[in-house]
Design a protein around this motif. Structure first.
Motif, short mmCIF file in Angstrom:
data_model
loop_
_atom_site.label_atom_id
_atom_site.label_comp_id
_atom_site.label_asym_id
_atom_site.label_seq_id
_atom_site.Cartn_x
_atom_site.Cartn_y
_atom_site.Cartn_z
N GLU A 117 -10.17 -0.21 -0.62
CA GLU A 117 -9.56 0.76 -1.09
C GLU A 117 -7.88 0.58 -1.42
O GLU A 117 -7.45 0.00 -0.26
CB GLU A 117 -9.68 2.12 -0.18
CG GLU A 117 -11.27 2.82 -0.65
CD GLU A 117 -11.03 4.15 -0.03
OE1 GLU A 117 -10.13 4.51 0.69
OE2 GLU A 117 -12.26 4.73 -0.08
N GLY A 118 -7.23 0.96 -2.39
CA GLY A 118 -5.85 0.70 -2.56
C GLY A 118 -5.43 1.43 -3.80
O GLY A 118 -6.07 2.03 -4.66
N THR A 119 -3.96 1.38 -4.12
CA THR A 119 -3.32 1.84 -5.16
C THR A 119 -3.55 0.82 -6.46
O THR A 119 -3.43 -0.32 -6.07
CB THR A 119 -1.94 2.00 -5.10
OG1 THR A 119 -1.69 2.95 -3.83
CG2 THR A 119 -1.20 2.54 -6.11
N LEU A 120 -4.08 1.37 -7.39
CA LEU A 120 -4.36 0.39 -8.65
C LEU A 120 -2.90 0.14 -9.36
O LEU A 120 -2.28 0.90 -9.93
CB LEU A 120 -5.42 1.13 -9.78
CG LEU A 120 -5.66 0.46 -10.88
CD1 LEU A 120 -6.19 -1.05 -10.69
CD2 LEU A 120 -6.48 0.98 -11.84
N LEU A 130 -5.03 -4.34 -6.85
CA LEU A 130 -4.86 -3.23 -6.10
C LEU A 130 -3.83 -3.49 -4.86
O LEU A 130 -3.68 -4.55 -4.50
CB LEU A 130 -6.09 -3.01 -5.03
CG LEU A 130 -7.52 -2.44 -6.01
CD1 LEU A 130 -8.44 -2.31 -4.76
CD2 LEU A 130 -7.04 -1.20 -6.63
N GLU A 131 -3.00 -2.62 -4.39
CA GLU A 131 -2.03 -2.86 -3.37
C GLU A 131 -2.96 -2.18 -2.26
O GLU A 131 -3.36 -1.15 -2.23
CB GLU A 131 -0.81 -1.83 -3.73
CG GLU A 131 -0.07 -2.09 -2.57
CD GLU A 131 1.16 -1.06 -2.54
OE1 GLU A 131 2.34 -1.64 -2.67
OE2 GLU A 131 1.11 -0.06 -2.47
N ARG A 138 1.36 -4.33 3.48
CA ARG A 138 1.04 -3.98 2.17
C ARG A 138 1.09 -5.21 1.42
O ARG A 138 2.05 -5.95 1.59
CB ARG A 138 1.74 -2.88 1.56
CG ARG A 138 1.81 -1.65 2.22
CD ARG A 138 2.70 -0.39 1.36
NE ARG A 138 2.54 0.90 2.02
CZ ARG A 138 1.39 1.73 1.44
NH1 ARG A 138 0.64 1.42 0.67
NH2 ARG A 138 1.53 3.00 2.04
N PHE A 139 0.00 -5.44 0.57
CA PHE A 139 -0.04 -6.55 -0.24
C PHE A 139 -0.82 -6.35 -1.47
O PHE A 139 -1.69 -5.49 -1.51
CB PHE A 139 -0.54 -7.69 0.68
CG PHE A 139 -1.99 -7.74 1.22
CD1 PHE A 139 -2.87 -8.06 0.57
CD2 PHE A 139 -2.17 -6.73 2.26
CE1 PHE A 139 -4.19 -8.07 1.05
CE2 PHE A 139 -3.60 -6.85 2.82
CZ PHE A 139 -4.63 -7.15 2.13
#
Length: 157
Positions: A117-120, A130-131, A138-139
């Motif tokens: 799960e992460g920010t697209l 994804l972040e 954060r990567f």
């Protein structure tokens, strides 16, 4: 069943285009002995109940006027928003989700995990980035789109 979905798509597309709505998905499924025709619609900023009712009435009117009936069995028509954790299936779905928090499941493990799960952050024909967050770090992590089994919007906690 796919013929029903294709027919409904041809009928509903002009209704949605005229109102600047997007088609998220169409399902024609049997559940508990009853058939359901589900049409999921959306637009930037979200779809309202009144907009769902309008599309339902217009689609129902067009389906009822067809001869022969494209859906001979009895069914329930449901027109709704795809929801807060809607699936991402089409290129348009993914493009609309750039900058959003999403959940993906992979066919095979990557670094010992199948779920992320992460920010697209970015998207192209072959890759989705994804972040991700690991504790305070954060990567960015790139995924080959062919390795993604399922994707959906997610709610970040």
């Amino acid at each position: 069943m796919s013929t029903v979905v294709e027919t409904v798509k041809q009928i509903v597309d002009p209704i949605l285009e005229a109102n600047h709505f997007d088609l998220s998905n169409i399902e024609f499924v049997k559940e508990g002995g009853s058939w359901y025709l589900r049409v999921y619609i959306d637009k930037p900023g979200g779809i309202t109940l009144n907009e769902c009712v309008m599309v339902s009435e217009a689609l129902s009117e067009k389906l009822d006027a067809m001869d022969p009936d494209p859906i001979p069995q009895a069914y329930f028509l449901e027109v709704s928003s795809p929801g807060a954790e809607r699936p991402l299936k089409t290129d348009q779905d993914f493009n609309n989700a750039v900058g959003e928090y999403i959940h993906i499941s992979l066919f095979q493990k990557l670094n010992g995990k199948k779920v992320f799960e992460g920010t697209l952050k970015a998207l192209d024909e072959d890759t989705l980035t994804l972040e991700l967050k690991d504790k305070a770090r954060r990567f960015d992590q790139a995924f080959d789109r062919k390795t993604i089994a399922n994707a959906r919007l997610a709610i970040e906690f």
